[in-house]
Scaffold this motif. Structure first.
Motif, mmCIF file in Angstrom:
data_model
loop_
_atom_site.group_PDB
_atom_site.id
_atom_site.type_symbol
_atom_site.label_atom_id
_atom_site.label_comp_id
_atom_site.label_asym_id
_atom_site.label_seq_id
_atom_site.Cartn_x
_atom_site.Cartn_y
_atom_site.Cartn_z
ATOM 1 N N TRP A 364 83.529 7.322 26.516
ATOM 2 C CA TRP A 364 84.341 7.980 27.523
ATOM 3 C C TRP A 364 84.133 9.492 27.481
ATOM 4 C CZ3 TRP A 364 87.008 4.831 23.802
ATOM 5 C CH2 TRP A 364 87.251 3.522 24.225
ATOM 6 N N ALA A 365 84.274 10.112 28.641
ATOM 7 C CA ALA A 365 84.336 11.576 28.727
ATOM 8 C C ALA A 365 85.810 11.943 28.794
ATOM 9 C CB ALA A 365 83.587 12.063 29.971
ATOM 10 N N LEU A 366 86.322 12.601 27.741
ATOM 11 C CA LEU A 366 87.757 12.841 27.614
ATOM 12 C C LEU A 366 88.069 14.330 27.638
ATOM 13 C CD1 LEU A 366 88.562 10.317 24.719
ATOM 14 C CD2 LEU A 366 88.581 9.906 27.188
ATOM 15 N N GLY A 367 89.177 14.657 28.274
ATOM 16 C CA GLY A 367 89.685 16.022 28.193
ATOM 17 C C GLY A 367 89.298 16.931 29.333
ATOM 18 N N GLY A 368 88.637 16.431 30.359
ATOM 19 C CA GLY A 368 88.287 17.292 31.478
ATOM 20 C C GLY A 368 87.136 16.722 32.269
ATOM 21 N N PRO A 369 86.597 17.498 33.227
ATOM 22 C CA PRO A 369 85.432 17.045 33.995
ATOM 23 C C PRO A 369 84.292 16.683 33.060
ATOM 24 C CG PRO A 369 86.319 19.096 34.886
ATOM 25 C CD PRO A 369 87.017 18.868 33.586
ATOM 26 N N GLU A 370 83.441 15.795 33.507
ATOM 27 C CA GLU A 370 82.409 15.254 32.617
ATOM 28 C C GLU A 370 81.551 16.339 31.986
ATOM 29 O OE1 GLU A 370 78.855 11.890 32.636
ATOM 30 O OE2 GLU A 370 79.953 12.331 34.464
ATOM 31 N N GLU A 371 81.235 17.386 32.749
ATOM 32 C CA GLU A 371 80.339 18.404 32.198
ATOM 33 C C GLU A 371 81.018 19.250 31.128
ATOM 34 O OE1 GLU A 371 82.272 19.954 35.986
ATOM 35 O OE2 GLU A 371 81.253 18.128 35.303
ATOM 36 N N GLY A 372 82.363 19.227 31.055
ATOM 37 C CA GLY A 372 83.075 20.013 30.050
ATOM 38 C C GLY A 372 83.945 19.164 29.166
ATOM 39 N N ALA A 373 83.689 17.860 29.137
ATOM 40 C CA ALA A 373 84.558 16.941 28.408
ATOM 41 C C ALA A 373 84.002 16.620 27.029
ATOM 42 C CB ALA A 373 84.727 15.652 29.218
ATOM 43 N N TRP A 374 84.866 16.055 26.208
ATOM 44 C CA TRP A 374 84.439 15.508 24.930
ATOM 45 C C TRP A 374 83.793 14.158 25.173
ATOM 46 C CZ3 TRP A 374 85.530 18.202 20.348
ATOM 47 C CH2 TRP A 374 86.466 19.250 20.443
ATOM 48 N N GLN A 375 82.628 13.947 24.630
ATOM 49 C CA GLN A 375 81.977 12.648 24.717
ATOM 50 C C GLN A 375 82.326 11.857 23.458
ATOM 51 O OE1 GLN A 375 80.320 11.269 27.240
ATOM 52 N NE2 GLN A 375 80.636 13.097 28.502
ATOM 53 N N VAL A 376 83.118 10.821 23.652
ATOM 54 C CA VAL A 376 83.618 10.012 22.541
ATOM 55 C C VAL A 376 83.130 8.582 22.703
ATOM 56 C CG1 VAL A 376 85.670 9.182 21.325
ATOM 57 C CG2 VAL A 376 85.655 11.482 22.349
ATOM 58 N N GLY A 377 82.452 8.070 21.683
ATOM 59 C CA GLY A 377 81.968 6.696 21.713
ATOM 60 C C GLY A 377 82.638 5.876 20.621
ATOM 61 N N VAL A 378 82.985 4.634 20.939
ATOM 62 C CA VAL A 378 83.655 3.752 19.983
ATOM 63 C C VAL A 378 82.854 2.461 19.846
ATOM 64 C CG1 VAL A 378 85.761 2.510 19.393
ATOM 65 C CG2 VAL A 378 85.910 4.708 20.599
ATOM 66 N N SER A 379 82.398 2.188 18.624
ATOM 67 C CA SER A 379 81.704 0.941 18.315
ATOM 68 C C SER A 379 82.668 0.016 17.590
ATOM 69 C CB SER A 379 80.481 1.200 17.426
ATOM 70 O OG SER A 379 79.488 1.934 18.109
ATOM 71 N N SER A 380 82.962 -1.125 18.192
ATOM 72 C CA SER A 380 83.824 -2.123 17.564
ATOM 73 C C SER A 380 82.943 -3.079 16.768
ATOM 74 C CB SER A 380 84.615 -2.869 18.632
ATOM 75 O OG SER A 380 85.529 -3.758 18.054
ATOM 76 N N ILE A 381 83.196 -3.179 15.468
ATOM 77 C CA ILE A 381 82.315 -3.918 14.557
ATOM 78 C C ILE A 381 83.130 -4.962 13.810
ATOM 79 C CG2 ILE A 381 80.758 -3.707 12.572
ATOM 80 C CD1 ILE A 381 80.370 -0.722 13.537
ATOM 81 N N GLY A 382 82.816 -6.208 14.002
ATOM 82 C CA GLY A 382 83.590 -7.293 13.413
ATOM 83 C C GLY A 382 83.218 -7.591 11.982
ATOM 84 N N MET A 383 83.243 -6.587 11.140
ATOM 85 C CA MET A 383 82.973 -6.797 9.718
ATOM 86 C C MET A 383 83.566 -5.638 8.927
ATOM 87 S SD MET A 383 78.868 -5.899 9.469
ATOM 88 C CE MET A 383 78.752 -6.506 7.796
ATOM 89 N N ASP A 384 83.638 -5.803 7.604
ATOM 90 C CA ASP A 384 84.116 -4.760 6.710
ATOM 91 C C ASP A 384 83.125 -3.600 6.739
ATOM 92 O OD1 ASP A 384 84.945 -3.215 4.584
ATOM 93 O OD2 ASP A 384 85.004 -4.848 3.136
#
Length: 502
Positions: A364-384
């Motif tokens: 997701w681009a969070l915190g504002g317009p895409e060119e000035g946003a935080w790029q945050v990626g989340v990987s969901s991993i089904g293991m320890d």
């Protein structure tokens, strides 16, 4: 070529262009024929069988009896090889002889389908072939798009809801096509979805992936009529240019209201998007829920996302249970289905780190317009995450390369697993960009603690410098519940033109 089969005291003999049906007629009316499925090439499409027309006819040897044909409807011509007839049913009155002769166009290779067969499945196969033809054509299309993780719930929701919308569309409406929102080559990383669809006689070759439904090309050719989002209500940052085309949303995540005000929404915090799709079928096309295929697809999504309707995991609602009950989500068959798919989803111990990062990933681009946003990626991993780190001494460099490839400011790893005593655990690991200030993670963790996401630090080897890992103390908080907290944090920390400078 002659095919013969016997079922429910009916004998069908299929030879060339003629079909003969022999049945013991019982007064006052007996079904003499049920559904017929025709195959012909593009040049010689299958003609409508059991329809009084120039192309096909039905008759009986007269002995005071009559044949009545009802509900006949042929598929519109297309380049797809299969043509189908739904509800082409003949009734012979008690005065009729026991033999009914029907003829069809000579180019057809015919197959008769018992009246108790899964008609929805046949219609779905034909629909998927029409969808491919529509995308490859020149006309406008409406696209039903699942989320960028393309998990089982998202795939099933996109396919089945697109089918429903297409069926409801009028003759002048653009065809509706489903989009599995990942490259085709990544589908093998979702073995639970592959297993479900394959065992439901739906091969991956019948589906449409992101390289085959080129949204950019459709938009520039003025062919993207509308866009419907399922299993997400905030479009992926890489696809934000298509936001103005969004007209409808069906989703079970927190409503972020990041869509056009005119969009029609069906958003509820239930366990599975398939629950909402099942409810739509119940209201708008209840006959389809008699289909074993449709019931199996939808209940698989509900059971898998809810942990077999386990209330203790904090995801199951009354509506999930109601729809699961409607679909036959209880009993040995349902339990076996959930067990197999759950095993397929979590049997990832041999998967390399790179594939684990991209298997179930959202950005997701969070915190504002895409060119000035935080790029945050989340990987969901089904293991320890500890097991993941110990089996790969190069995990640190792999995470760094993935973050660089995705141009991330923050990569979040979300681990989930059960131990030998069947106790369930969740973990978080935060991997910031090297350009982020060291104060980012302490502020983020403090924000989590004060906003209902309690965590405690754990040691995790083979992480990049500056990264940190934590045990989640509330295991009911899945990614869909963590994501709104991330949104709230980054919305309160305004990013400069280049977020990584913060």
């Amino acid at each position: 070529c002659c095919l013969r089969f016997e079922q429910f005291s009916e004998l069908f003999t299929i030879c060339g262009a003629n079909i003969r049906m022999i049945q013991n007629c019982l007064p006052p009316y007996t079904t003499a024929a049920s559904f017929c499925y025709l195959r012909g090439g593009a040049r010689n499409p299958g003609r409508l069988l059991l329809n009084c027309s120039a192309d096909a006819h039905a008759n009986t040897n007269q002995n005071g009896g009559k044949v009545r044909l009802i509900d006949s409807r042929a598929a519109s011509p297309s380049s797809a090889p299969w043509r189908s007839v739904w509800g082409a049913t003949a009734f012979a009155s008690s005065g009729a002889r026991k033999t009914l002769h029907c003829t069809a166009h000579k180019s057809c290779v015919m197959a008769a389908v018992d009246r108790n067969s899964d008609v929805f499945y046949l219609e779905l196969v034909q629909y998927l072939e029409r969808s491919r033809a529509a995308v490859q054509g020149t006309g406008a299309v409406t696209v039903v798009m699942g989320n960028e993780a393309a998990d089982l719930d998202s795939c099933v929701s996109a396919i089945t809801y697109a089918f429903l919308l297409d069926r409801e569309g009028g003759a002048t409406s653009p065809p509706v096509v489903p989009l599995i929102n990942i490259p085709r080559g990544d589908f093998v990383l979702r073995p639970d979805a592959v297993t479900l669809l394959t065992s439901s006689r739906l091969e991956a070759s019948a589906l449409l992936f992101e390289e085959e439904v080129d949204l950019s090309a459709l938009k520039h050719a003025s062919r993207l009529a509308q866009l419907v989002l399922v299993d997400h209500n905030r479009i992926a940052s890489r696809q934000e240019q298509y936001l103005p085309h969004v007209v409808e949303i069906v989703d079970h995540h927190v409503d972020e209201k990041m869509y056009p005000e005119t969009a029609k929404t069906h958003i509820a915090l239930v366990g599975s998007c398939c629950t909402l799709v099942a409810k739509a079928f119940q209201k708008r096309y209840p006959q389809a829920l008699a289909s074993p295929t449709l019931r199996r697809l939808l209940k698989a999504g509900i059971l898998l996302d809810s942990g077999y309707l386990d209330r203790s995991k904090g995801r199951t609602t009354d509506l999930d249970e109601e729809m699961a009950e409607l679909l036959g989500g209880r009993g040995e068959e349902a339990r076996a289905l959930h067990k197999e798919l759950n095993h397929q989803r979590h049997d990832i111990s041999a998967m390399p780190t790179w594939d684990l990062l991209r298997k179930d990933y959202k950005q997701w681009a969070l915190g504002g317009p895409e060119e000035g946003a935080w790029q945050v990626g989340v990987s969901s991993i089904g293991m320890d995450l500890l097991q993941m780190a110990l089996k790969d001494p190069n995990m640190s460099s792999t995470c760094s390369v993935w973050s660089s490839k995705c141009q991330l400011d923050l990569l979040v790893l979300m681990g989930s697993y059960s131990d030998s005593d069947k106790r369930f655990f969740r973990q978080l690991a935060f991997v910031p960009s090297p350009n982020c200030k060291p104060s980012l993670l302490p502020r983020l963790v403090a924000f989590f603690q004060s906003n209902g996401v309690p965590v405690e630090p754990i040691d995790l080897p083979n992480l990049p410098e500056g990264a940190a890992a934590y045990q989640q103390l509330d295991t009911t908080l899945s990614r869909k519940k963590i994501q709104p907290v991330l949104v709230k944090f980054f919305n309160s920390h305004e990013a400069p033109a280049s977020a990584s400078e913060s």
